[in-house]
Write an enzyme that holds these catalytic residues in place. Structure first.
Site, short mmCIF file in Angstrom:
data_model
loop_
_atom_site.label_atom_id
_atom_site.label_comp_id
_atom_site.label_asym_id
_atom_site.label_seq_id
_atom_site.Cartn_x
_atom_site.Cartn_y
_atom_site.Cartn_z
N ASN A 9 2.57 5.48 4.78
CA ASN A 9 1.14 5.29 4.98
C ASN A 9 0.89 3.79 5.15
O ASN A 9 0.90 3.05 4.18
CB ASN A 9 0.40 5.84 3.73
CG ASN A 9 -1.09 5.57 3.77
OD1 ASN A 9 -1.63 5.14 4.78
ND2 ASN A 9 -1.76 5.84 2.65
N TRP A 10 0.68 3.39 6.41
CA TRP A 10 0.53 1.95 6.68
C TRP A 10 -0.82 1.40 6.21
O TRP A 10 -1.02 0.21 6.19
CB TRP A 10 0.68 1.67 8.17
CG TRP A 10 2.06 1.85 8.72
CD1 TRP A 10 3.15 2.39 8.06
CD2 TRP A 10 2.52 1.49 10.03
NE1 TRP A 10 4.25 2.38 8.90
CE2 TRP A 10 3.89 1.84 10.12
CE3 TRP A 10 1.91 0.91 11.13
CZ2 TRP A 10 4.64 1.62 11.27
CZ3 TRP A 10 2.65 0.70 12.29
CH2 TRP A 10 4.01 1.04 12.35
N LYS A 11 -1.74 2.30 5.93
CA LYS A 11 -3.11 1.89 5.57
C LYS A 11 -3.67 0.93 6.64
O LYS A 11 -3.34 1.10 7.81
CB LYS A 11 -3.14 1.28 4.16
CG LYS A 11 -2.44 2.20 3.16
CD LYS A 11 -2.69 1.84 1.73
CE LYS A 11 -1.93 2.81 0.83
NZ LYS A 11 -2.20 2.61 -0.58
N HIS A 97 -6.75 11.08 0.48
CA HIS A 97 -6.14 9.95 -0.21
C HIS A 97 -7.17 9.37 -1.18
O HIS A 97 -8.36 9.34 -0.89
CB HIS A 97 -5.70 8.89 0.81
CG HIS A 97 -4.86 7.83 0.18
ND1 HIS A 97 -5.41 6.80 -0.55
CD2 HIS A 97 -3.51 7.65 0.15
CE1 HIS A 97 -4.42 6.04 -1.01
NE2 HIS A 97 -3.26 6.53 -0.59
N GLU A 99 -8.00 6.49 -1.90
CA GLU A 99 -8.83 5.41 -1.35
C GLU A 99 -9.99 5.98 -0.54
O GLU A 99 -11.08 5.42 -0.51
CB GLU A 99 -7.97 4.45 -0.51
CG GLU A 99 -7.07 3.60 -1.40
CD GLU A 99 -5.76 3.17 -0.76
OE1 GLU A 99 -5.62 3.25 0.47
OE2 GLU A 99 -4.85 2.77 -1.53
N GLU A 169 -0.28 11.70 -6.15
CA GLU A 169 -0.35 10.25 -6.24
C GLU A 169 -1.23 9.85 -7.41
O GLU A 169 -2.46 9.82 -7.29
CB GLU A 169 -0.96 9.68 -4.96
CG GLU A 169 -0.17 9.95 -3.71
CD GLU A 169 -0.46 8.91 -2.63
OE1 GLU A 169 0.47 8.21 -2.25
OE2 GLU A 169 -1.62 8.80 -2.20
N GLY A 175 -0.24 1.06 -5.27
CA GLY A 175 -0.37 -0.36 -4.95
C GLY A 175 -0.35 -1.27 -6.17
O GLY A 175 -0.67 -2.45 -6.08
N SER A 215 3.61 3.31 -5.64
CA SER A 215 4.63 2.28 -5.90
C SER A 215 6.05 2.81 -5.85
O SER A 215 6.92 2.35 -6.59
CB SER A 215 4.34 1.57 -7.23
OG SER A 215 3.08 0.94 -7.19
N GLY A 236 3.40 3.64 0.56
CA GLY A 236 2.46 2.66 1.10
C GLY A 236 3.19 1.37 1.44
O GLY A 236 3.87 1.26 2.46
N GLY A 237 3.08 0.39 0.55
CA GLY A 237 3.62 -0.95 0.79
C GLY A 237 5.05 -0.97 1.32
O GLY A 237 5.35 -1.68 2.30
P1 PGA Z 1 1.91 2.36 -2.51
O1 PGA Z 1 0.84 3.35 -1.82
O2 PGA Z 1 3.28 2.90 -2.19
O3 PGA Z 1 1.65 1.02 -1.90
O4 PGA Z 1 1.62 2.39 -3.99
C1 PGA Z 1 1.05 4.73 -1.79
C2 PGA Z 1 -0.12 5.41 -1.14
O5 PGA Z 1 -1.26 4.99 -1.36
O6 PGA Z 1 0.04 6.40 -0.40
#
Ligand code: PGA
Length: 252
Positions: A9-11, A97, A99, A169, A175, A215, A236-237
């Site tokens: 997930n590149w966001k 998600h 967010e 999640e 994050g 994470s 994510g990251g």
């Molecule tokens: P993260 O994000 O790996 O940066 O914690 C995961 C996600 O939000 O899907």
């Protein structure tokens, strides 16, 4: 045997040239060292979906969107429809998600609508659920996760449900650099599978892919994925660096 999936997930990251380069690196890595028994999915910002599906044509990569409108078409400025995603060969879409639930006030009704629209066009929802730290500290995490699951998905028929990927999640791990322990992840994944089994029966529950996000990185993926109910990750990251992303996918 249920599928294993690692999805990136590149966001809201990467300019066009950087996205192009990262897709190139991932495709190169994949063609040099094909993955065994795991599906790699990249979910870039929507602006780059067509670029990404072009890359995916010549590799084992599949492409997902990060979001889609709950409306089907029409006067909804700034939105993207399921039909549009389908027209550029998108095969997955992240839904719910944390967010989006938090910053864009997405309700369970809206998420259920998105899921229905996606299934109509054969796009697989990666449906995200997970508790806040407060919920866990108060001991409400199981109830909360069950509620998110049932409100967003349990209107589906069994055959519709078999196209869903669930992503657990925990919001406190996203994050933050704090990962759920392998034990916490396994415990919740087993719980989720149990709730699915109560609703749809054990055959469907056993076939449902449940991935972990929060994470997850090249260092901790192996330990997380070694749990029997953890079928991969939503990353994510660490999905923004090709080598790390591929290493995660090789962590089974
Ligand atoms: P993260 O994000 O790996 O940066 O914690 C995961 C996600 O939000 O899907």
């Amino acid at each position: 045997m249920r599928s294993k999936i690692v999805a990136g997930n590149w966001k809201m990251n990467k300019k066009f040239d950087e996205a192009d380069e990262l897709l190139y690196q991932i495709s190169e890595e994949l063609s040099n060292n094909p993955l065994k028994d795991v599906q790699l999915v990249v979910c870039p910002p929507s602006l780059y979906l067509e670029l990404a599906t072009d890359f995916a044509e010549s590799s084992d990569l599949k492409i997902g969107a990060q979001n889609v409108s709950h409306q089907k078409s029409g006067a909804y400025t700034g939105e993207l429809s399921v039909e549009m995603l389908n027209s550029v060969d998108v095969e997955y879409c992240i839904i719910g998600h944390s967010e989006r639930r938090k910053y864009f006030s997405e309700s369970s009704e809206m998420l259920a609508q998105k899921v229905d629209n996606l299934l109509e066009f054969g796009i697989e929802p990666i449906f995200c659920i997970g508790e806040q730290l407060d919920d866990r500290e108060a001991g409400n995490h199981f109830d909360l996760v069950k509620k998110q699951l049932s409100e967003g998905l349990f209107h589906l028929s069994a055959s519709e449900f078999s196209n869903i990927v669930v992503a657990y999640e925990p919001v406190w791990a996203i994050g933050t650099g704090v990962t759920a322990s392998p034990k916490q992840a396994q415990e919740m994944h087993a719980f989720i599978r149990g709730v699915i089994s109560e609703k749809y029966g054990s055959d469907i529950a056993e076939e449902t892919t449940i991935i972990y996000g929060g994470s997850c990185n090249a260092k901790n993926a192996k330990e997380l994925f070694s749990n029997k109910d953890v079928d991969g990750g939503l990353i994510g990251g660490a999905s923004l660096i090709a080598k790390d992303f591929i290493n995660i996918a090789n962590s089974f």
